[in-house]
Each structure stands twice: as C-alpha cells, then as structure tokens.
Motif scaffolding. Sequence first.
Motif, PDB file in Angstrom:
ATOM      1  N   GLU A  70      73.472  69.272  15.918  1.00 15.70           N
ATOM      2  CA  GLU A  70      73.753  69.260  17.353  1.00 15.70           C
ATOM      3  C   GLU A  70      72.792  68.361  18.109  1.00 15.70           C
ATOM      4  O   GLU A  70      73.173  67.701  19.087  1.00 15.70           O
ATOM      5  CB  GLU A  70      73.715  70.678  17.915  1.00 15.70           C
ATOM      6  CG  GLU A  70      74.907  71.555  17.544  1.00 15.70           C
ATOM      7  CD  GLU A  70      74.831  72.081  16.118  1.00 15.70           C
ATOM      8  OE1 GLU A  70      75.845  72.608  15.625  1.00 15.70           O
ATOM      9  OE2 GLU A  70      73.747  71.968  15.494  1.00 15.70           O
ATOM     10  N   PHE A  96      74.986  76.994  19.411  1.00 13.62           N
ATOM     11  CA  PHE A  96      73.966  76.113  18.847  1.00 13.62           C
ATOM     12  C   PHE A  96      73.502  75.044  19.823  1.00 13.62           C
ATOM     13  O   PHE A  96      72.819  74.089  19.432  1.00 13.62           O
ATOM     14  CB  PHE A  96      74.494  75.485  17.557  1.00 13.62           C
ATOM     15  CG  PHE A  96      74.895  76.525  16.547  1.00 13.62           C
ATOM     16  CD1 PHE A  96      73.955  77.403  16.026  1.00 13.62           C
ATOM     17  CD2 PHE A  96      76.211  76.667  16.155  1.00 13.62           C
ATOM     18  CE1 PHE A  96      74.327  78.384  15.116  1.00 13.62           C
ATOM     19  CE2 PHE A  96      76.583  77.643  15.252  1.00 13.62           C
ATOM     20  CZ  PHE A  96      75.639  78.513  14.730  1.00 13.62           C
ATOM     21  N   VAL A  99      69.712  73.994  19.999  1.00 14.67           N
ATOM     22  CA  VAL A  99      69.133  72.965  19.146  1.00 14.67           C
ATOM     23  C   VAL A  99      68.987  71.648  19.905  1.00 14.67           C
ATOM     24  O   VAL A  99      68.128  70.826  19.580  1.00 14.67           O
ATOM     25  CB  VAL A  99      70.008  72.765  17.887  1.00 14.67           C
ATOM     26  CG1 VAL A  99      69.453  71.685  16.991  1.00 14.67           C
ATOM     27  CG2 VAL A  99      70.126  74.076  17.115  1.00 14.67           C
ATOM     28  N   GLN A 138      76.182  85.018  16.123  1.00 11.25           N
ATOM     29  CA  GLN A 138      75.743  83.632  16.238  1.00 11.25           C
ATOM     30  C   GLN A 138      76.860  82.663  16.616  1.00 11.25           C
ATOM     31  O   GLN A 138      76.608  81.473  16.781  1.00 11.25           O
ATOM     32  CB  GLN A 138      75.110  83.179  14.916  1.00 11.25           C
ATOM     33  CG  GLN A 138      73.820  83.927  14.580  1.00 11.25           C
ATOM     34  CD  GLN A 138      73.272  83.507  13.230  1.00 11.25           C
ATOM     35  OE1 GLN A 138      74.030  83.164  12.316  1.00 11.25           O
ATOM     36  NE2 GLN A 138      71.960  83.534  13.088  1.00 11.25           N
TER      37      GLN A 138
END
Length: 336
Positions: A70, A96, A99, A138
């Motif tokens: 990412e 994500f 990141v 997640q």
Amino acid sequence: MAVMNIREAITRTLAAEMERDESIIVLGEDVVGGAGTAGGQEAIGGIWGTTPGLFAKFGPDRVIDTPISESAIVGAAAGAALAGKRPVAELMFADFVGVSLDQLWNQMGKFRYMFGGKTRCPAVVRLIYGAGMNAAAQHSQSVYAMMTAMPGLKTVLPTTPADAKGLLTEALRGDDPVMFFEHKALYGVKGEVPDGDHRQRFGEARMVREGGDVTIVTCGRMVSFSEKACDKLNADGIGVDLIDLRTTSPLDEEAILDSVEQTGRLVVVDESPPRCSLASDIASIVAAKAFSSLKAPPQMVTGPHAPIPFARELERAWVPSPGKIENAVRQALAYR
C-alpha cells in the motif's frame, strides 16, 4: 436514465473519464487481475470487479498491477500526480491505509500548502471498506473518520449508483487528493444513473427523507439501515429528516444544523467505534452550534469500542442495526 449497480457505475465512470482524459491512470493490487490464469489477463478485473475491461482498452501504461504494498501504491500515486498525471490508486481493503499514512498525511495532504499553491496533487485513492461480509477484524473496518481528520484530504462516501458516478467524476476532475470510500456490501445496490456528464459537488449532503421530529445524520451502508428504521418509525407517526452526508470533508454543516434547528433532536449513525469518531464529531458540532435548539441530548449509534468479530452472529451484533437506530430515535423523543 440507465439502471445499474454501484459497481457498474464506478467501472463505467472510470472508463469514460479515462477516455476523456489521457492523464488518468489506474494502479493497485490486481486491478488488471487474472494474469497467468485460464481466463487470461483480465479474468477478474480486480477482486471487487470494478476494473474489468480497462486494461484491454487502455493498455499496460495506464492500468497497472502493483506489488502488495500500500505504501508503494499511494507513494507512486503521489509522485505521478505531481508529475502531471491523474492517478486512481485502489487499496483493496481500507484497513491497510495505515501502511501509507505518511504518503497521505504528510505528503499528499500538504503538497499544495507546503509549496505555496504552486503545485497540485489530483490523486484519487479508492478504499474498499466496511463490515457485513464476514471478513473479520483486519478487513472490515470503516476508517473514514481517520481520513476526515487529516487536513488537505477530501473524503467521499457514495451510497447510490448516481452518487458513485457523480462523486467519482468530481474527484477525477478536481485538483486535490480525494479519499473515495466504497462499501463492499453496497456494490450490488441498484438505482438510476443520469446519462451524460454528471458531477456531484462535494460538501452537499442528500436529504433522503423529510420529517419534523428527529434528525438522523449518517453515511455509507448506514443510510439504508436508517431507512429501514424510518419505515418502522413512520408507521407510528414519527417523522425523520434522514441526511446522507455524501462527503465528510468537506462536511455540509449547514444541512445538519438547519435540520436540527427544526427538529430539536439528533441521532448520528456511524459504522465505526465511538471514540474520536465521525459520530462524536458531528454531535459536538451540533452541541456547540445548535445548543439552544436541542430538546434532547444528541444520540450516537455506533459499533462498540472493540475489533469487528469474524463470527456472523457476533458481527451482526457489532454493526449498528435498524433496531438500534429506531431505539435511539425513540430515546431522543422520550425527552420532553
């Protein structure tokens, strides 16, 4: 007007805008998809099915499969935008985005400010978010409040096919970085989409329903959940102003405050935990700017301050439900 779902609206808008503007490029994990499979290089067109046909039409220089990184995807988009391109970077799961926070928070969101307005960063980051698909802790989060809190970034959440087209077109033609949130459970939602050139300005909320008793402010998947609650309430003669924010940065404060000044009661529905959330932000704005109009304390309907469970029954309990929204409205009406 054509009838299509949100997935189709996004695909067609990307294709139309890429045809119109050669500077638009698309990059992300598996946005081409299927390389090396029996179906060929475009067997899937992304795991969410939003980019099929783009590679065949625009080629490898404009539709780019990236590594699973990412930070690299968003960093490449930032650099491409500074160099004159209009990148559309897809993050397969919004979870994500952390990141790539430096690229977003310290770079994209600050380029125009740091360089005295002499540069621009016309990048669109598509983030697929939300619970309801049993994707576990997640891969199910709603992180739009985090992006909303970062100056310099515009945050967009379409809930209808028409808005998917209008808001994405606006994002692709603007000169600022846009965080474009797509709820994974809404891709199949169908509706009419205006033909031709259709743009929806940022910062203009949509009044989904009008009533005189309570204001519900929400976004994303919670709009349809709130509509279900409104149906139950309407059967008992309770009228609701239901506001779909469309964008959280910029935020249509005027629409929220105008409604609350009429109803005197606020319920904010937010598919995220309550601490430092969109719900708490909107409740504080109303408390500060429309306090004299309030007849009851603002109510918040959110997920609990806990990770999203994988088990189907527990996930359903975590997500704000139409029943919880209905109960919050009734609780607001209990104050006289």
